[in-house]
Enzyme design. Structure first.
Site, PDB file in Angstrom:
ATOM      1  N   TRP A  69       0.826  -1.213   0.000  1.00  0.00           N
ATOM      2  CA  TRP A  69       0.000   0.000   0.000  1.00  0.00           C
ATOM      3  C   TRP A  69       0.852   1.251   0.000  1.00  0.00           C
ATOM      4  O   TRP A  69       0.506   2.255  -0.623  1.00  0.00           O
ATOM      5  CB  TRP A  69      -1.020  -0.027   1.137  1.00  0.00           C
ATOM      6  CG  TRP A  69      -2.069  -1.038   0.833  1.00  0.00           C
ATOM      7  CD1 TRP A  69      -2.260  -2.244   1.453  1.00  0.00           C
ATOM      8  CD2 TRP A  69      -3.031  -0.985  -0.241  1.00  0.00           C
ATOM      9  NE1 TRP A  69      -3.287  -2.933   0.833  1.00  0.00           N
ATOM     10  CE2 TRP A  69      -3.773  -2.189  -0.199  1.00  0.00           C
ATOM     11  CE3 TRP A  69      -3.338  -0.057  -1.223  1.00  0.00           C
ATOM     12  CZ2 TRP A  69      -4.808  -2.480  -1.105  1.00  0.00           C
ATOM     13  CZ3 TRP A  69      -4.358  -0.330  -2.136  1.00  0.00           C
ATOM     14  CH2 TRP A  69      -5.079  -1.529  -2.064  1.00  0.00           C
ATOM     15  N   ASP A 104      -1.984   6.744   6.299  1.00  0.00           N
ATOM     16  CA  ASP A 104      -3.044   5.893   5.732  1.00  0.00           C
ATOM     17  C   ASP A 104      -3.406   4.883   6.823  1.00  0.00           C
ATOM     18  O   ASP A 104      -2.646   3.973   7.116  1.00  0.00           O
ATOM     19  CB  ASP A 104      -2.510   5.184   4.480  1.00  0.00           C
ATOM     20  CG  ASP A 104      -3.523   4.191   3.899  1.00  0.00           C
ATOM     21  OD1 ASP A 104      -4.609   4.021   4.485  1.00  0.00           O
ATOM     22  OD2 ASP A 104      -3.209   3.587   2.852  1.00  0.00           O
ATOM     23  N   LYS A 141     -13.132  -1.675   6.417  1.00  0.00           N
ATOM     24  CA  LYS A 141     -12.485  -2.667   7.277  1.00  0.00           C
ATOM     25  C   LYS A 141     -12.989  -2.543   8.715  1.00  0.00           C
ATOM     26  O   LYS A 141     -13.654  -3.425   9.219  1.00  0.00           O
ATOM     27  CB  LYS A 141     -10.976  -2.534   7.185  1.00  0.00           C
ATOM     28  CG  LYS A 141     -10.481  -2.841   5.757  1.00  0.00           C
ATOM     29  CD  LYS A 141      -9.192  -2.166   5.456  1.00  0.00           C
ATOM     30  CE  LYS A 141      -8.902  -2.049   3.985  1.00  0.00           C
ATOM     31  NZ  LYS A 141      -8.960  -3.249   3.196  1.00  0.00           N
TER      32      LYS A 141
HETATM   33  C1  LIG Z   1      -3.780   0.217   3.802  1.00  0.00           C
HETATM   34  C2  LIG Z   1      -4.672   0.417   2.626  1.00  0.00           C
HETATM   35  N1  LIG Z   1      -4.596   1.565   1.937  1.00  0.00           N
HETATM   36  C3  LIG Z   1      -5.379   1.803   0.874  1.00  0.00           C
HETATM   37  C4  LIG Z   1      -6.292   0.862   0.431  1.00  0.00           C
HETATM   38  C5  LIG Z   1      -7.140   1.165  -0.762  1.00  0.00           C
HETATM   39  O1  LIG Z   1      -8.432   1.371  -0.374  1.00  0.00           O
HETATM   40  P1  LIG Z   1      -9.614   1.585  -1.443  1.00  0.00           P
HETATM   41  O2  LIG Z   1      -9.739   0.313  -2.192  1.00  0.00           O
HETATM   42  O3  LIG Z   1     -10.790   1.884  -0.598  1.00  0.00           O
HETATM   43  O4  LIG Z   1      -9.204   2.719  -2.316  1.00  0.00           O
HETATM   44  C6  LIG Z   1      -6.412  -0.350   1.118  1.00  0.00           C
HETATM   45  C7  LIG Z   1      -7.385  -1.360   0.666  1.00  0.00           C
HETATM   46  O5  LIG Z   1      -7.398  -2.489   1.066  1.00  0.00           O
HETATM   47  C8  LIG Z   1      -5.574  -0.573   2.232  1.00  0.00           C
HETATM   48  O6  LIG Z   1      -5.648  -1.728   2.914  1.00  0.00           O
END
Ligand SMILES: Cc1ncc(COP(=O)(O)O)c(C=O)c1O
Length: 359
Positions: free
Chosen positions: A102, A172, A196
């Site tokens: 991520w 994040d 989540k």
């Molecule tokens: C730590 C983290 N950041 C960002 C995201 C991306 O999220 P989204 O799919 O809602 O854009 C996720 C998705 O699992 C994630 O676990």
């Protein structure tokens, strides 16, 4: 009806009382004569839902008054691009810590808007650690320092917010928000998708310090500009009203559980049980350094990967679903967010122990 134990990384398990309440209120919300789905977002009923949503989040996380709270769309993924467009403040560089998949995505998207200084990376350990803070490169000319508080795929979690040597911290927290207390005031900006620990997919929470609002790039579309969304209470465009309502129910459930301090204790207990079972087994292995193992996402590898398919099939036969690891790392992953009951973790451990005995 028989509900399974759902170890999905997201969208993921929701508290059962929340689902039951949503069912009970589906056709008519508290004497309003309509479903929440049918309400105007500007009407008095929905205004109440929106106000409670924000005030509950503020009280759960102890969000100081000089922070704005936004409920947006586009997921955390959209924030990967919106953050540099909003808070570079004329600077050309931003620092990012790379602790896994991520972080890498956040870095890649930010590179369209600024020069990214990778302050530290754990790629050399295959993202099983958090680089020692003493070696971080912190560029004092950078606009901010971004980190991923919990790497959902690699199962690596910061035990606490890192220091930024004066740089504005951006986090994040998509996969660990509300799972433990968090010092909001140590950050300039925190963002998280809801799917989540906060509810269904479809809402992105952004908590941003006031002085960072109103500094967006000139050509940013208004809907992506934090200042415009602040001015319009996150309703510059029609918000995901039903999802706001559901997130609100999850927050009320969490308050009823005793808030983040109480849920943290449960999360520690659940994850300790699972890591202990993995560590004492000869079949399962978790590669993450102990000081940064995630309480939310527990990856584990079987000593013989030829057993993976059998493991997953037998798990499902026992009511344990979504245990397959992310395709980029393989193996298994159990996501055990706030709403996963301890009974689910115990059922998983019983199953893993029995599978090891018979294989
Ligand atoms: C730590 C983290 N950041 C960002 C995201 C991306 O999220 P989204 O799919 O809602 O854009 C996720 C998705 O699992 C994630 O676990």
């Amino acid at each position: 009806m028989s509900r399974i134990y759902n170890f999905s990384a997201g969208p993921s398990v929701l508290p059962e009382p929340v689902l039951l309440q949503a069912r009970d209120e589906l056709l008519e919300w508290r004497g309003s004569g309509v479903s929440v789905m049918e309400m105007s977002h500007r009407g008095k009923h929905f205004s109440l839902i929106a106000e409670e949503l924000e005030s509950d989040l503020r009280s759960l996380l102890g969000i100081p008054q000089n922070y704005k709270v936004l409920f947006l769309q586009g997921g955390a993924t959209a924030q990967f691009s919106f953050i540099p467009q909003n808070i570079l403040q004329g600077k050309t560089r931003a620092c990012y810590v790379n602790t896994g998949a991520w972080s890498e995505k956040a870095i890649k998207d930010a590179q369209s808007y600024c020069e990214v200084v990778v302050s530290a990376s754990s790629e050399n350990t295959k993202f099983t650690s958090i680089p020692d803070f003493s070696g971080w490169v912190l560029d004092s000319g950078a606009a901010y320092l971004h980190y991923t508080a919990n790497e959902t795929i690699h199962g690596v979690e910061f035990p606490e917010a890192p220091g930024g040597n004066g740089l504005t911290l951006v986090a994040d927290m998509s996969s660990n928000i509300l799972s433990r207390p968090c010092d909001v005031s140590a950050h300039g900006l925190i963002y998280a998708g809801t799917q989540k620990n906060m509810g269904p997919a479809g809402v992105t929470v952004v908590i941003v310090r006031e002085d960072l609002v109103g500094k967006a790039n000139k050509n940013i579309p208004p809907v992506f500009d934090y200042a415009e969304q602040v001015k319009n209470n996150s309703m510059l465009n029609t918000p995901a009203t039903y999802n706001w309502y559901l997130v609100g129910l999850v927050l009320k459930w969490l308050i009823g559980q005793g808030g983040v301090e109480a849920i943290e204790q449960r999360n520690i207990a659940k994850s300790d049980l699972l890591y202990q079972a993995i560590d004492k087994s000869a079949l399962y292995h978790n590669p993450v350094e102990i000081n940064c193992r995630s309480r939310m996402n527990v990856p584990f590898i079987l000593a013989d990967e030829n057993l993976d398919k059998q493991f997953l099939a037998a798990a499902e036969a026992n009511g344990l679903f979504e245990l397959k690891g992310h395709r980029s790392v393989g193996g298994m992953r159990a996501s055990i967010y706030n709403a996963m009951p301890e009974a689910g973790v115990l059922a998983l451990i019983d199953f893993m122990t029995e599978f090891e005995r018979t294989h």
